[in-house]
Design a protein around this motif. Structure first.
Motif: not given
Lengths: 187, 1002
Positions: A91-92, A95, A109, B799, B801, B807
């Motif tokens: 999903e990330d 990263a 992304e 950044n 959450t 995120r």
């Protein structure tokens, strides 16, 4: 996958992706692929190729797509690729890609910037009404950017009878409309 | 491909010796229509029958209907002249209601069961047309009559003269309803495009296809074969039609061939691009569900074989336009293809041997041929033909031909009774497409016709009759040879041509254009241009062919002079004493035949005119009853009405006040987001922005101003430094794409040596503005990290959450003047996030606001937006002159310092408020000093943005005022000459709210 209390919405505006069969073609919205762009930092061309190879990340030549599970990728422009991986495990994705490439690449992304349609069935009668691609010269493994109903899209031919269409997510409805209308017209 | 086989099956099943029906008195034996089935149709409300394979024209002729239309100008009775798309006379309206289509040619309208057709350009009926009075008044309607008649007064032209002329001299009428059908567009690719499926085209397609090339064979007709199905020539020992059927079947069975009947190549464009219109559904009453009526194809062809054949040209003689006067080739086509006799007693007027075949074909079917009039002295007489050496000098009959006047070579005059006259003045190769890129055709003495110029578009190769090879053998041979040449140039090996046997008659023609004498002799049937009109144009010195065309309208309208152009310029050549090549020919332009506007529009109509972009919160906003506004392709929530609110102002005022009092949420996803990475990203930003970014600390945001090369402001926005070599730029919604394009240009072309990578992430993140005194309280419930003022101060970014681990990106920036944040999550969670913000913020007074409130908030705070960044204004004008750093070079910096642009007394951004708080201003009003005239010389500037401030309870505005900074407190007139309003205003600071910025940092 991160634990949080938000529920996603698919690009066409439903909780689940939409599938539609029109004659011999199946047009399926897909949300289970994560994507990130990979661009070579200036002067790091050789190093990036080596690091990508080590990570099992294919970086295909212009006009091509490549796969090496769990990774897939296709060429975007000079020294630039889109990398794909299953959303459930990546999903990330940015990263997850960045550490393997380090300073050799800029990684961004892109997952939710796109709506993804997988089209299965006879492709030529449908795509000749949608975009200016010579399908006879667009063998499986080919990828290109083209225009469909004024929208900039990427198309990737996965097999003789399977095509991925990536379009701007905000225009998911318009793109889906264009594809289904063309399908009804063709079949 | 099955479609093709079905289409051409009529060629096989047409049987001789079918009974002649009483309802179709002119139907004779033979032909290729399917007589086992009947098709019912109406013409002007009356019922008729025909057969599958008929056109409207052939079925009407079979039924004995000769009168099919009225001419354009004089409303002369007209019948069918041709059997193809060149038809000038038989223009009809097809279908009814919204599907009614005017000006279609009966000669190419494929008959289907239930077809409704009606004649046009008459009142009250086709047989009795009161407008035919124009014919009596013809001396007044000569060439150029409206240039002479409607000269004065000029003002009358548009409102009076033009509508009258259009009504009187008209073609069909539009339904005035939206076209209910759909049209597609598409793209085709091939090695060889073959245009026309006659003998030359079929042979070319076979040759190229057998060599392995990818071939597209397109023909405008629904039955393939061209002249092969209209003549009685044998090919390879079988009928021409039979050979054509086998050839088409072979082609249709090959995987590298696409056979496209009902497809007209409309134009030739650069680099081997051809446009084609395929009529998919015109032969049905209505398209099948989901299917288009027509498809506009863009064909990419490495080579194109032009096998478009030739068009027969008429001879001009007095009253040569009566119903019953037809082209000889058309008479043979109706006879041989459709089994229809043009008349019971047929005469011929020809200047070539080709025309004489008409007589033999007619006699073979038992049709009486009463005269073969030929002006040539050296004709080869044929036994059994009623030859008459001489010319036709006139005709008789009103709604249909009853006879012709013949003057023999020896001077004798006589009247011949007949009901049809077949005319042939020779054939013109169909070279229109070769001229689409301005190569004018060249005259060929041997065949007395124009051929393609050697400068015709590269890769477009004329063959067969289109190249002057008129015999069947010539067509087959040239088709095979040129196709072989073409595919070999592309690297294919063409097998030796297997040419079937066919006739190879030489061209024997003596040019003959018109019969001198009294009376009007028609040159252009469609535009009612006669030899006299050409003479008049000559007399009035409109002698160039291009002038001739404009002055007389020769060659205009739906047929584009297909039957008339060469005749017209031949007559002009005679008058000027020049040769035809010296006279020249007019230009051909696309489209080859008329096209429906719908097919050019394709699917781009109504709501599908352009794509729509929806924000991540669209579904939620829709559920809340938001009113949407188009912003480019985006639909944004403009405001969110609540029950009881009756005007938009009430909603907007509430949203603004709630945001200033508590907290508001607005979807700002539409702002462009550009990810900028690389070790030179900071330097890159220093060059594209007027202010400095390389010094921005990681975790901070800065407002940036981007200039054009000429020093004018291009765009503004914020850029956040997310990492050492990672920035995120935001642009205005409108400039998201232009700024990205600009940055790519800078990166790729100006500074390819910099290490910078760019990609748009506009759509990857759903971004919301959360603004107001309760913004932090609300976001604290969403964001998992500490966002206290100490931990996340004004202009911080990072950044984070949200909601337990998703995120996200957080920016502490404000466009409203309030304490505000922008929070971004992956787009798929945008809908969930806005719902979460609403749920979590209920007790904090959370209110969604739209673009209107956004506008009010920014004007109250004095922020510039699109109205101020109008492409004419500098940073200095905006009061942001200090942002243009002189310590470094950046795009636009030098030119922004031009003398006139840095004048102390130049335009400056100011705030405006009406002196009377109740007064209503107009945006766009100009500032005039009190007591001065509202003229350009006294213009001091203008209002750019105007809103009602619910906070201040009166209107406020932003604007540009000369020497504005020094004029605070001054009173001026805000004058709007268009709206005729004038309001006295006071110039104030553009910061109406919190000028010190205390709220931002709170």
């Amino acid at each position: 996958m991160a634990e949080h209390r938000l529920t996603p919405l698919a690009p066409l505006g439903h909780a689940e992706p939409i599938e539609e069969r029109i004659g011999p073609v199946l047009i399926a919205e897909r949300t289970d692929v994560a994507m990130a762009s990979v661009a070579t930092r200036r002067g790091w061309e050789t190093e990036l190729a080596a690091r990508a190879a080590q990570a099992g990340l294919p970086l295909p030549p212009p006009g091509q797509a490549a796969e090496n599970a769990p990774w897939g990728s296709f060429w975007l422009g000079p020294e630039m690729w889109m990398v794909e991986a299953p959303y459930a495990t990546h999903e990330d994705v940015a990263a997850q890609v960045k550490p393997a490439l380090g300073e050799a690449a800029s990684v961004t992304e892109q997952t939710d910037a796109w709506v993804r349609f997988e089209v299965a069935g006879p492709l030529k009668p449908l795509f000749e009404r949608l975009c200016n691609i010579d399908l006879d010269r667009f063998a499986p493994g080919s990828a290109t950017r083209t225009l469909m109903e004024h929208l900039g899209v990427y198309v990737i031919r996965r097999a003789e009878d399977r095509m991925t269409v990536l379009g701007p997510r905000s225009s998911a409805g318009s793109l889906h409309h264009a594809i289904t209308v063309a399908a009804r017209s063709a079949f | 491909m099955t479609e093709v086989l079905r289409d051409t099956s009529g060629v096989l099943t047409g049987q001789d010796a079918a009974p002649v029906l009483a309802s179709q008195p002119m139907r004779v034996t033979g032909g290729l229509v399917d007589r086992s089935r009947s098709v019912r149709f109406t013409f002007d409300g009356k019922s008729y029958t025909g057969h599958p394979g008929d056109t409207l024209a052939s079925a009407l002729l079979a039924s004995g209907v000769k009168l099919m239309g009225r001419s354009f100008k004089y409303h002369r009775p007209r019948g069918v002249l041709s059997a193809g798309s060149e038809e000038p006379n038989a223009l009809v309206e097809l279908r009814s209601g919204a599907r009614r289509e005017p000006n279609t040619r009966a000669t190419v309208a494929e008959l289907y069961d239930g077809l409704e057709a009606s004649s046009q350009n008459h009142w009250p009926t086709l047989a009795f047309d009161a407008m035919a009075v124009n014919d009596w008044l013809s001396p007044f309607f000569t060439a150029g009559f409206y240039y002479k008649t409607f000269m004065w007064p000029a003002a009358f032209w548009e409102k009076l003269y033009e509508p009258i002329i259009r009504r009187a001299a008209g073609l069909g009428t539009l339904s005035r309803e939206p076209d209910p059908d759909a049209y597609d567009k598409g793209f085709l690719h091939c090695d060889v495009l073959v245009i026309g499926a006659g003998p030359a085209g079929l042979m070319a397609a076979l040759t190229a296809a057998r060599a392995g090339a990818r071939v597209i064979l397109a023909d405008e007709d629904f039955a393939l074969g061209g002249r092969l199905i209209a003549e009685t020539h044998e090919v390879g020992g079988q009928s021409g039609a039979g050979w054509a059927t086998s050839a088409v079947a072979e082609l249709a069975g090959m995987p590298n061939v696409r056979v496209m009947p009902r497809t007209t190549i409309m134009g030739v464009f650069d680099h081997g691009v051809y446009s084609a219109v395929e009529r998919v559904s015109d032969h049905f009453a209505a398209p099948l569900a989901g299917k288009p009526r027509q498809v506009l194809w863009r064909v990419y062809a490495k080579r194109a074989i032009l096998a478009a054949g030739a068009l027969e040209r008429p001879i001009a003689f007095a009253d040569n336009d009566r119903p019953g006067v037809m082209m000889a080739g058309a008479v043979r086509a109706y006879l041989n293809r459709w089994g229809v006799a043009a008349g019971k007693r047929v005469a011929l007027f020809v200047n070539n041997d080709d025309g004489m075949r008409t007589a033999r074909d007619l006699m073979a079917r038992g049709v009486e041929v009463v005269a073969v009039v030929d002006p040539r002295r050296d004709i080869r007489r044929q036994a059994g033909l009623p030859h008459m050496l001489g010319v036709v000098t006139g005709t008789t009959g009103r709604l249909g031909l009853t006879g012709i006047n013949v003057r023999r070579i020896d001077g004798r005059e006589e009247h011949v009774v007949c009901d049809a006259l077949a005319v042939s003045g020779g054939w013109n190769p169909t070279v229109a497409l070769t001229a689409h890129q301005s190569a004018r055709p060249v005259w060929d003495e041997k065949i007395s016709a124009f051929l393609a110029s050697p400068n015709a578009p590269a890769g477009l190769i004329p063959v067969g009759a289109a190249a002057g090879a008129f015999s069947t053998h010539g067509a087959l041979a040239s088709g095979a040879a040129k196709a072989a040449e073409a595919v070999e140039a592309l690297g294919f090996r063409a097998p030796a041509a297997d040419l079937p046997q066919a006739e190879d008659a030489p061209v024997r023609i003596a040019p003959f254009w018109h019969v001198p004498g009294k009376g009007r002799a028609w040159v252009d049937f469609q535009n009612d241009v006669t030899v006299k009109d050409v003479k008049l144009a000559h007399q009035e010195n409109f002698r160039s062919v291009e002038h001739l065309k404009r002055y007389t309208t020769l060659g205009m309208a739906t047929d584009q002079g297909k039957t008339s152009n060469v005749l017209g310029l031949a007559v002009m050549a005679e008058l000027t004493g020049q040769s035809i090549p010296e006279t020249g020919t007019t230009m051909f332009r696309p489209p080859y035949t008329p096209v429906a506007m719908g097919v050019l529009a394709g699917r781009s109509r109504g709501e599908e005119f352009k794509p729509t972009r929806l924000t991540p919160s669209h579904k939620w906003a829709e559920e809340r009853g938001a009113v949407f506004v188009e912003v480019g392709m985006w639909l944004r929530a403009q405001w969110f009405p609540r029950p009881g609110e009756t005007t938009w102002r009430e909603s907007v005022d509430r949203e603004v006040l709630a945001t200033r009092k508590a907290v508001g949420v607005c979807d700002v996803t539409t702002l462009g987001k550009i990810d900028i990475q690389g070790t030179d990203a900071g330097l890159f930003l220093d060059r594209v922005y007027a202010n400095t970014f390389s010094t921005l600390p990681v975790g901070k945001v800065r407002y940036g101003l981007m200039l054009r090369e000429d020093g004018i402001v291009m765009d503004d926005g914020t850029t956040a430094r997310m990492g050492e070599h990672e920035y995120v730029m935001t642009t205005t919604t409108a400039n998201a794409v232009p700024v990205f394009r600009h940055l790519e240009f800078c990166r790729q072309c100006l500074w390819p040596d910099l290490d910078v990578q760019l990609i748009s992430t506009t759509e990857a993140w759903a971004q919301f503005s959360v603004a107001g005194p309760n913004a932090r309280a609300l976001l604290s419930r969403i964001v998992d990290q500490d966002i206290s003022d100490a931990a996340f101060p004004y202009m911080a970014c990072g950044n984070v959450t949200v909601c337990g681990g998703l995120r996200a990106r957080l920016f502490r920036i404000s466009f409203s003047g309030e304490m505000a944040y922008e929070i971004a999550v992956p787009t798929r969670y945008g809908d969930a996030l806005v719902r979460e913000l609403m749920a979590q913020g209920q007790d904090l007074g959370v209110t969604p606001y739209g673009t209107e409130a956004l506008g009010v908030l920014r004007v109250e705070k004095g922020h510039v937006a699109g109205n101020e960044l109008n492409g004419q204004t500098t940073a200095l004008n905006m009061g942001l002159g200090k942002m243009v750093s002189k310590k470094k070079d950046s795009i636009g910096m030098v030119l922004s310092q031009r003398e006139e642009l840095v004048r102390e007394d130049g335009l400056r951004l100011v705030g405006i408020k009406p002196v009377d708080p109740a007064a209503q201003l107009k945006a766009g009003s100009h500032f005039i000093a009190l007591g001065k005239d509202p003229v350009a010389a006294n213009d001091d500037g203008w209002i750019t943005s105007l809103v009602h401030s619910p906070h201040l309870r009166h209107q406020i505005a932003l604007g540009y005022l000369k020497n504005g900074a020094a004029r605070m407190g001054e009173r001026l007139r805000a004058v709007n000459l268009l709206a005729k309003t004038e309001v006295e205003v006071e110039i104030v600071s553009p910061h109406f709210i919190d000028p010190q910025g205390e709220r931002l940092r709170g």
